[in-house]
Scaffold this motif. Structure first.
Motif, mmCIF file in Angstrom:
data_model
loop_
_atom_site.group_PDB
_atom_site.id
_atom_site.type_symbol
_atom_site.label_atom_id
_atom_site.label_comp_id
_atom_site.label_asym_id
_atom_site.label_seq_id
_atom_site.Cartn_x
_atom_site.Cartn_y
_atom_site.Cartn_z
ATOM 1 N N UNK A 1 -5.662 -6.120 -3.813
ATOM 2 C CA UNK A 1 -6.498 -7.273 -2.529
ATOM 3 C C UNK A 1 -7.548 -7.580 -3.010
ATOM 4 N N UNK A 2 -8.385 -7.228 -3.936
ATOM 5 C CA UNK A 2 -9.388 -7.478 -4.000
ATOM 6 C C UNK A 2 -9.654 -9.070 -5.122
ATOM 7 N N UNK B 1 -8.258 -16.580 -3.478
ATOM 8 C CA UNK B 1 -7.155 -16.802 -2.086
ATOM 9 C C UNK B 1 -5.494 -16.982 -1.833
ATOM 10 N N UNK B 2 -5.031 -15.041 -2.501
ATOM 11 C CA UNK B 2 -3.919 -15.373 -2.374
ATOM 12 C C UNK B 2 -2.884 -14.693 -1.643
ATOM 13 N N UNK B 3 -2.876 -15.299 -0.542
ATOM 14 C CA UNK B 3 -1.592 -13.957 0.860
ATOM 15 C C UNK B 3 -1.141 -13.132 -0.199
ATOM 16 N N UNK C 1 2.465 -16.087 -1.794
ATOM 17 C CA UNK C 1 1.553 -14.827 -1.708
ATOM 18 C C UNK C 1 2.152 -13.142 -2.311
ATOM 19 N N UNK C 2 1.080 -12.602 -2.447
ATOM 20 C CA UNK C 2 1.626 -11.422 -3.128
ATOM 21 C C UNK C 2 1.859 -10.310 -1.738
ATOM 22 N N UNK C 3 3.227 -9.770 -2.616
ATOM 23 C CA UNK C 3 4.025 -8.827 -1.083
ATOM 24 C C UNK C 3 3.874 -7.857 -2.145
ATOM 25 N N UNK D 1 -5.337 -14.265 4.756
ATOM 26 C CA UNK D 1 -4.879 -13.720 3.611
ATOM 27 C C UNK D 1 -4.092 -12.909 4.389
ATOM 28 N N UNK D 2 -4.120 -11.891 5.282
ATOM 29 C CA UNK D 2 -3.526 -10.778 5.257
ATOM 30 C C UNK D 2 -2.019 -11.414 6.319
#
Lengths: 468, 468
Positions: A67-68, A74-76, A96-98, A458-459
């Motif tokens: 998450x950091x 700024x990636x979801x 984004x990142x799953x 982002x979340x």
């Protein structure tokens, strides 16, 4: 159809980001098309939108590091459990990142004397109950699917046992979550109750990954009851069935499950499972307690049912016979789908005050009967919660549009009865306009909270509500 | 003692503000010294700090207008119910307008079939139960004091029935609240459960007036049980008493109340009420259900108690005899105070996982026995929640300091056992350093929410946590 705004087409992460993520995860970062596609789709009618990458962390700390990294770039970030959500909660609308928590599947501790346990978010409810059985304990929340505990918390899931044991809101004592700034928060201690500050536990439950990624959950457990009885009863009228439920609850009968399948659902079950049930509104009961208490519960409910136009009240306390009685209910979903081979299901859900339940179901049935789409109704009637399953031809845009119209009318009807647009499936992508209808200025308050905790949006962006 | 930072001394509102408030309230705006003093003091050991004025609105809309005026003039707003909070929640540390909701005491609607009702926030729990009795319904949460429903929601109150019926967290279906910007929000519909968006209901419950002023509450009700039995049993050891509770709960016995009074408390009751109870750790039970179920519950618990060193298990299902059995428990607070004529009481509260309860109480008893201050212990043991009553000489600063040290050690002990610094009294002014100890970075999250919803820090400022 409009082009989706998100990443329906591959948009790889910058190589520098990938290597930062790889430093944390090694081979547990997946970029393959197949895995991305799988994680961008859900068990519902929403278009697949894959994330740019899928991470499989093994700990809260690893999740926080991911998450950091995402916060810096700024990636979801989209959390993923078993993928069993029904309103598009896992669809990666902006890429984004799953973060797939399924490998965080360790049962951390069971405190039998306290009737609680702590599990990693990726533990499934069946895995947990398997583990607990030898200790005489069980975890009651049962949404049907073998969902993960983290996912169930994130969507405030419930299911058939909620009338007695409550929903995830009640079942969770404490959560550990990674917040959008990468900090790890444990929302409460293991005490049964607390008045210490804002209820962050309940704030995260039902937040669908938009405020924090749930990585560990402390759950209330229950002793496996001494005795269990099941019963089935068909009613001449839906009103009679619902009044039976209302009367039983008012009398304080602690029924563990009360499920309704309407005549269309029973018809589907009959042809699917080669049964010969009366095609009438039918209640399925389960009673938990000591032997004497269960016998008394059965007797009280049987008398109520007879008074209110119930037919034969078939019951049993034998395990095999109980399974047989409930089999029809458990098969309702697949029986519904089998009404049309090759169909896809769209399961919607509303919840109304129980005094309005019969009206709501009857008006809905009448409305649904105007269409050719098969639409069995199944309900957790003790809570006033019911589902319509639209059994759709996947190739027909007209049917999808018609289901959407029927669904809109269903939700409007529930809201007009002081009910909610979703009892247990959540908002996701599918019910955002209804959230606004239901909550009015409350949605602005929700947005203020979202902005305060996740200023970069982002979340799980785009879920529950749009951020202007 | 340091000068309080707040308005311990009169600081009248600007005449223009008073006349704006008067436009809404007419004579229901009070500025008299006596009324301000009364509203700035609480049933605890905190210094009185009066508000600058006290408002008595009659509706949610009036309350919203008051809040809008205060927001325009940056005047703090402190909600007030029955004034029975125990951690200084109503003390006007920075002056401002106290909004006393006691004249908003209308029962708006009772939906018997749905087992719910909607009341204005100033309705008291005794008023509500009086009203409901004829309909065979009751509201179970019982914190002892005849608190208002709004105040109970705001502090997440519970009490003796919580082991079976839950706390205010569970009892509230929906709230209407005036937010700091003057908007009115209804947090949920009347459905039993919902997955629609963030749980604003639970966010406001326990927020102690810092996020919104609760003006109406929709509550879950229960049918008055067919049968009620009460029982009392003294134990040789505290461990035996607690193990009885743990075993009963594990077996799923749905006990309605399980209260513990320790030997010091029983001693106090004996001299206060001229009784002759054995001065031992004593459990008080109440069982609700059908007659057969209650009889079975009594029998199961009796057997457990005998196995675990309980003495005579005295029980009754007759109303008068039940009252006699519970009289000792109900008198515990005043009996404690009577240990020293002219004393003041300081009731503190912690809650631990029940497996640690015996240890926690025994270590606490040993610590308390090092002081001359009388300190009876009373507990809602089914929840792991207990209270120490410090019976203090109001003239002695040394005793106050000693009680503070003992209280600090008690809370530290509870936290070390994975418990909470307060099970039901809240944080208010009294436990702010312990909130930080308990929640760590969670308090920062709470502050982010507070700032987002109340950027001017006008709603009950200084309570729960300081805003930097």
């Amino acid at each position: 159809m409009d082009q989706p705004q998100g990443s329906a087409f591959a948009r790889p992460l910058a190589p520098a980001v990938v290597s930062e993520l790889r430093e944390v995860l090694g081979g547990r970062l997946q970029l393959s098309e197949a895995i991305r596609q799988q994680h961008g789709s859900c068990e519902a009618h929403f278009e697949t939108m894959p994330p740019d990458a899928v991470a499989f962390p093994h700990s809260t700390e690893e999740t926080a590091r991911l998450v950091q990294i995402c916060a810096r770039h700024a990636i979801p970030v989209i959390p993923y459990g078993a993928g069993s959500s029904l309103e598009g909660q896992v669809v990666a609308t902006t890429g984004g990142l799953c973060i797939d928590l399924s490998e965080m599947n360790r049962i951390v501790a069971v405190h039998a004397a306290d009737l609680d346990c702590t599990v990693q978010a990726g533990v499934t409810r069946e895995q947990l109950n398997e583990y607990l059985r030898d200790q005489g304990l069980f975890f009651p929340i049962d949404p049907g699917a073998n969902a993960t505990i983290g996912g169930m918390a994130a969507t405030r899931a419930s299911g058939t046992n909620a009338v007695r044991y409550g929903t995830m809101r009640d079942a969770v004592l404490s959560l550990t979550a990674v917040m959008p700034d990468g900090r790890i928060v444990r929302t409460a201690r293991r005490a049964r109750k607390s008045s210490a500050g804002y209820d962050l536990t309940r704030l995260l439950i039902g937040s669908e990954g938009t405020l924090g990624i749930i990585t560990e959950v402390t759950l209330r457990l229950h002793g496996i009851p001494d005795a269990i009885s099941s019963a089935v009863c068909a009613f001449d009228t839906l009103q009679g069935a619902v009044d039976t439920v209302i009367t039983a609850i008012q009398l304080g009968v602690p029924v563990a499950r009360i499920e309704l399948v309407d005549e269309v659902g029973i018809g589907a079950i009959n042809s699917y499972a080669k049964l010969d049930l009366e095609e009438k509104p039918t209640l399925f009961f389960e009673f938990h307690g000591t032997k004497a208490s269960v016998d008394e519960q059965v007797e009280i409910v049987r008398e109520i049912a007879i008074d209110l136009g119930g037919g034969e009240f078939v019951w049993s306390n034998l395990s095999e016979e109980r399974s047989r009685l409930w089999k029809a209910r458990h098969q309702a979903y697949y029986a519904g789908l089998s009404l049309r081979p090759g169909s896809t299901g769209w399961a919607t859900d509303v919840c109304v005050p129980i005094s309005r339940l019969a009206d709501c179901i009857l008006e809905t049935r009448a409305d649904l009967d105007t269409t050719q789409i098969p639409t069995p109704i199944v309900g957790h009637v003790g809570d006033g919660n019911f589902h319509v399953l639209f059994v759709l031809d996947p190739a027909s845009e007209e049917e999808a549009a018609e289901a959407a119209r029927l669904n809109d009318r269903l939700v409007a009807r529930a809201l007009a009865m002081d009910g909610t647009c979703t009892g247990e499936h959540g908002i996701g992508l599918g019910k955002q306009q209804w959230l606004i209808e239901e909550h009015g200025p409350g949605v602005d308050i929700m947005r203020l909270i979202k902005r305060a905790l996740d200023p970069g949006n982002l979340f799980n962006p785009g879920k529950i509500f749009a951020m202007p």
